[in-house]
Design a protein around this motif. Structure first.
Motif, PDB file in Angstrom:
ATOM      1  N   LEU A 190     -10.616  40.289  -0.361  1.00  0.00           N
ATOM      2  CA  LEU A 190      -9.319  40.645   0.210  1.00  0.00           C
ATOM      3  C   LEU A 190      -8.197  39.777  -0.365  1.00  0.00           C
ATOM      4  O   LEU A 190      -7.053  40.227  -0.479  1.00  0.00           O
ATOM      5  CB  LEU A 190      -9.355  40.521   1.737  1.00  0.00           C
ATOM      6  N   VAL A 191      -8.534  38.547  -0.724  1.00  0.00           N
ATOM      7  CA  VAL A 191      -7.541  37.680  -1.373  1.00  0.00           C
ATOM      8  C   VAL A 191      -7.268  38.190  -2.786  1.00  0.00           C
ATOM      9  O   VAL A 191      -6.124  38.181  -3.255  1.00  0.00           O
ATOM     10  CB  VAL A 191      -8.021  36.218  -1.395  1.00  0.00           C
ATOM     11  N   LEU A 192      -8.306  38.674  -3.454  1.00  0.00           N
ATOM     12  CA  LEU A 192      -8.114  39.243  -4.784  1.00  0.00           C
ATOM     13  C   LEU A 192      -7.184  40.449  -4.732  1.00  0.00           C
ATOM     14  O   LEU A 192      -6.426  40.702  -5.677  1.00  0.00           O
ATOM     15  CB  LEU A 192      -9.459  39.638  -5.398  1.00  0.00           C
ATOM     16  N   ASP A 193      -7.225  41.197  -3.615  1.00  0.00           N
ATOM     17  CA  ASP A 193      -6.293  42.319  -3.446  1.00  0.00           C
ATOM     18  C   ASP A 193      -4.846  41.833  -3.432  1.00  0.00           C
ATOM     19  O   ASP A 193      -3.939  42.521  -3.930  1.00  0.00           O
ATOM     20  CB  ASP A 193      -6.586  43.068  -2.143  1.00  0.00           C
ATOM     21  N   LEU A 194      -4.626  40.651  -2.869  1.00  0.00           N
ATOM     22  CA  LEU A 194      -3.274  40.080  -2.854  1.00  0.00           C
ATOM     23  C   LEU A 194      -2.816  39.745  -4.274  1.00  0.00           C
ATOM     24  O   LEU A 194      -1.644  39.895  -4.604  1.00  0.00           O
ATOM     25  CB  LEU A 194      -3.239  38.820  -1.977  1.00  0.00           C
ATOM     26  N   PHE A 195      -3.759  39.310  -5.104  1.00  0.00           N
ATOM     27  CA  PHE A 195      -3.413  39.029  -6.503  1.00  0.00           C
ATOM     28  C   PHE A 195      -2.927  40.295  -7.200  1.00  0.00           C
ATOM     29  O   PHE A 195      -2.017  40.240  -8.036  1.00  0.00           O
ATOM     30  CB  PHE A 195      -4.622  38.460  -7.247  1.00  0.00           C
ATOM     31  N   LEU A 196      -3.539  41.426  -6.863  1.00  0.00           N
ATOM     32  CA  LEU A 196      -3.105  42.692  -7.452  1.00  0.00           C
ATOM     33  C   LEU A 196      -1.641  42.968  -7.121  1.00  0.00           C
ATOM     34  O   LEU A 196      -0.865  43.404  -7.975  1.00  0.00           O
ATOM     35  CB  LEU A 196      -3.979  43.835  -6.941  1.00  0.00           C
ATOM     36  N   GLN A 197      -1.255  42.726  -5.867  1.00  0.00           N
ATOM     37  CA  GLN A 197       0.134  42.936  -5.463  1.00  0.00           C
ATOM     38  C   GLN A 197       1.074  42.028  -6.253  1.00  0.00           C
ATOM     39  O   GLN A 197       2.134  42.456  -6.726  1.00  0.00           O
ATOM     40  CB  GLN A 197       0.297  42.660  -3.973  1.00  0.00           C
ATOM     41  N   ILE A 198       0.663  40.775  -6.390  1.00  0.00           N
ATOM     42  CA  ILE A 198       1.507  39.801  -7.090  1.00  0.00           C
ATOM     43  C   ILE A 198       1.701  40.205  -8.547  1.00  0.00           C
ATOM     44  O   ILE A 198       2.821  40.169  -9.080  1.00  0.00           O
ATOM     45  CB  ILE A 198       0.876  38.393  -6.996  1.00  0.00           C
ATOM     46  N   LEU A 199       0.611  40.617  -9.204  1.00  0.00           N
ATOM     47  CA  LEU A 199       0.674  40.906 -10.632  1.00  0.00           C
ATOM     48  C   LEU A 199       1.364  42.229 -10.934  1.00  0.00           C
ATOM     49  O   LEU A 199       2.108  42.335 -11.912  1.00  0.00           O
ATOM     50  CB  LEU A 199      -0.746  40.915 -11.218  1.00  0.00           C
ATOM     51  N   TRP A 200       1.112  43.243 -10.117  1.00  0.00           N
ATOM     52  CA  TRP A 200       1.632  44.564 -10.424  1.00  0.00           C
ATOM     53  C   TRP A 200       3.030  44.793  -9.864  1.00  0.00           C
ATOM     54  O   TRP A 200       3.923  45.285 -10.550  1.00  0.00           O
ATOM     55  CB  TRP A 200       0.682  45.636  -9.909  1.00  0.00           C
ATOM     56  N   HIS A 201       3.219  44.431  -8.603  1.00  0.00           N
ATOM     57  CA  HIS A 201       4.519  44.674  -7.967  1.00  0.00           C
ATOM     58  C   HIS A 201       5.440  43.462  -8.045  1.00  0.00           C
ATOM     59  O   HIS A 201       6.641  43.576  -7.758  1.00  0.00           O
ATOM     60  CB  HIS A 201       4.331  45.078  -6.508  1.00  0.00           C
ATOM     61  N   GLY A 202       4.882  42.305  -8.385  1.00  0.00           N
ATOM     62  CA  GLY A 202       5.706  41.108  -8.508  1.00  0.00           C
ATOM     63  C   GLY A 202       6.223  40.583  -7.190  1.00  0.00           C
ATOM     64  O   GLY A 202       7.216  39.851  -7.154  1.00  0.00           O
ATOM     65  N   ARG A 203       5.535  40.901  -6.116  1.00  0.00           N
ATOM     66  CA  ARG A 203       5.998  40.426  -4.797  1.00  0.00           C
ATOM     67  C   ARG A 203       4.833  40.434  -3.827  1.00  0.00           C
ATOM     68  O   ARG A 203       3.797  41.047  -4.062  1.00  0.00           O
ATOM     69  CB  ARG A 203       7.118  41.320  -4.268  1.00  0.00           C
ATOM     70  N   ILE A 204       5.034  39.740  -2.714  1.00  0.00           N
ATOM     71  CA  ILE A 204       4.043  39.736  -1.646  1.00  0.00           C
ATOM     72  C   ILE A 204       4.769  39.551  -0.320  1.00  0.00           C
ATOM     73  O   ILE A 204       5.771  38.816  -0.242  1.00  0.00           O
ATOM     74  CB  ILE A 204       2.989  38.636  -1.871  1.00  0.00           C
ATOM     75  N   THR A 205       4.319  40.248   0.704  1.00  0.00           N
ATOM     76  CA  THR A 205       4.901  40.142   2.039  1.00  0.00           C
ATOM     77  C   THR A 205       3.940  39.379   2.933  1.00  0.00           C
ATOM     78  O   THR A 205       2.756  39.710   3.019  1.00  0.00           O
ATOM     79  CB  THR A 205       5.175  41.536   2.637  1.00  0.00           C
ATOM     80  N   VAL A 206       4.451  38.348   3.595  1.00  0.00           N
ATOM     81  CA  VAL A 206       3.613  37.509   4.459  1.00  0.00           C
ATOM     82  C   VAL A 206       3.759  37.955   5.906  1.00  0.00           C
ATOM     83  O   VAL A 206       4.500  38.894   6.221  1.00  0.00           O
ATOM     84  CB  VAL A 206       3.985  36.020   4.287  1.00  0.00           C
ATOM     85  N   ALA A 207       3.035  37.291   6.805  1.00  0.00           N
ATOM     86  CA  ALA A 207       2.952  37.737   8.197  1.00  0.00           C
ATOM     87  C   ALA A 207       4.293  37.744   8.914  1.00  0.00           C
ATOM     88  O   ALA A 207       4.500  38.518   9.855  1.00  0.00           O
ATOM     89  CB  ALA A 207       1.953  36.853   8.956  1.00  0.00           C
ATOM     90  N   THR A 208       5.225  36.926   8.476  1.00  0.00           N
ATOM     91  CA  THR A 208       6.544  36.885   9.130  1.00  0.00           C
ATOM     92  C   THR A 208       7.403  38.095   8.773  1.00  0.00           C
ATOM     93  O   THR A 208       8.459  38.301   9.368  1.00  0.00           O
ATOM     94  CB  THR A 208       7.301  35.612   8.695  1.00  0.00           C
ATOM     95  N   GLY A 209       6.962  38.866   7.804  1.00  0.00           N
ATOM     96  CA  GLY A 209       7.761  39.989   7.308  1.00  0.00           C
ATOM     97  C   GLY A 209       8.599  39.640   6.098  1.00  0.00           C
ATOM     98  O   GLY A 209       9.216  40.527   5.492  1.00  0.00           O
TER      99      GLY A 209
END
Length: 302
Positions: A131-150
């Motif tokens: 599931l953490v590797l899925d977050l890497f996909l977001q970072i690499l492809w979309h160039g962003r990540i949304t955390v729990a605070t929104g």
């Protein structure tokens, strides 16, 4: 818009700086420098990280050090965010990473809030939970990540690095093969181990070579110079004899673990020699000692 001349001059010095600092990896340092220059000159896509790198190969070969060295050169000290992914192996790691509640940005969010640009390094990335590797996909492809605070954090101001020991056994087993064959075997193992969509989104996939005894001798010399310079700042002006260098090399050399044992040996032995001098204690057999009359590190007995 053109870059200031001094900025271009600084970036031009990145490759020589890497060659002066990293040993045994001449085949990949130009690619590291080129990747950092592309991102620093804003030539790469602004919607993704400035550059992404996967460093693979045997342990102790300089994977982490290379990314840190390039980041520090481009941005200056204090611009590195580093995570040991062996601490994110279970399912709850995602919450730890990006937060558990609306008032918790997680470790990644807090780090990005504290450092607005630089390098983000994920060490031993293969140990992270899927599931953490899925977050890497977001970072690499979309160039962003949304955390729990929104909050949404964009990576257009960061270089992203991953290190992994995937393929290390291949590299060690094929130590007498041509490096091109080793490189192909390691990258095949990487592609068979990690999700292809993740591997495909990384800009540079670089295989580090195992360190020969000759390269480790160069590293020993670098580490001795680094440690004696640091100790000189504490008013200990030391010189290391040829015999002491040979002793450090014998004690620290490890064909499988690379430069890490060597670095620790140099630091421990030189620091211990200073301590023994301060205490004026008896001499231990086979250790690097300080000749008080010459302020020189020698081997008292072997």
């Amino acid at each position: 818009m053109a870059e200031p001349v001094d900025r271009l001059a600084h970036l031009r010095g990145l490759e020589p700086h890497l060659f002066a600092t990293i040993r045994g990896q001449n085949h990949l340092l130009p690619r590291v420098a080129a990747g950092f220059c592309r991102g620093s000159l804003h030539i790469s896509s602004p919607d993704r990280p400035r550059g992404s790198f996967l460093f693979v190969g045997p342990t102790g070969t300089g994977k982490t050090e290379t990314f840190i060295c390039a980041t520090d050169y481009v941005f200056g000290p204090g611009h590195l965010i580093s995570f040991d992914m062996s601490e994110y192996q279970d399912r709850s790691a995602v919450n730890k990473f990006i937060g558990e509640s609306r008032d918790d940005p997680g470790l990644l969010g807090r780090a990005l809030l504290s450092i607005s640009e630089g390098g983000v390094l994920f060490d031993e990335m293969e140990k992270a939970h899927p599931l953490v590797l899925d977050l890497f996909l977001q970072i690499l492809w979309h160039g962003r990540i949304t955390v729990a605070t929104g909050q949404t954090f964009r990576f257009g101001h960061y270089f992203v690095g991953f290190t992994s020991n995937i393929g290390s056994s291949d590299a060690m087993r094929m130590e007498h093969s041509k490096f091109s064959s080793i490189e192909q075997a390691v990258l095949r193992t990487v592609e068979n181990t990690l999700r292809p969509e993740l591997v495909g989104r990384i800009d540079e996939k670089l295989v580090f070579a195992r360190l020969t005894s000759a390269v480790q001798r160069e590293i020993c010399d670098l580490e001795v110079r680094k440690e004696t310079t640091r100790l000189r700042g504490l008013d200990y002006d030391l010189e290391v004899s040829r015999e002491a260098m040979e002793f450090l090399m014998r004690e620290g050399f490890h064909p499988q673990l690379g430069a890490r044992p060597l670095r620790k040996t140099v630091e421990r032995q030189l620091q211990d020699a200073v301590v023994r001098d301060l205490f004026a204690a008896g001499r231990a057999r086979g250790l690097v000692e300080l000749d008080r009359s010459r302020r020189q590190l020698i081997i008292r007995s072997v």
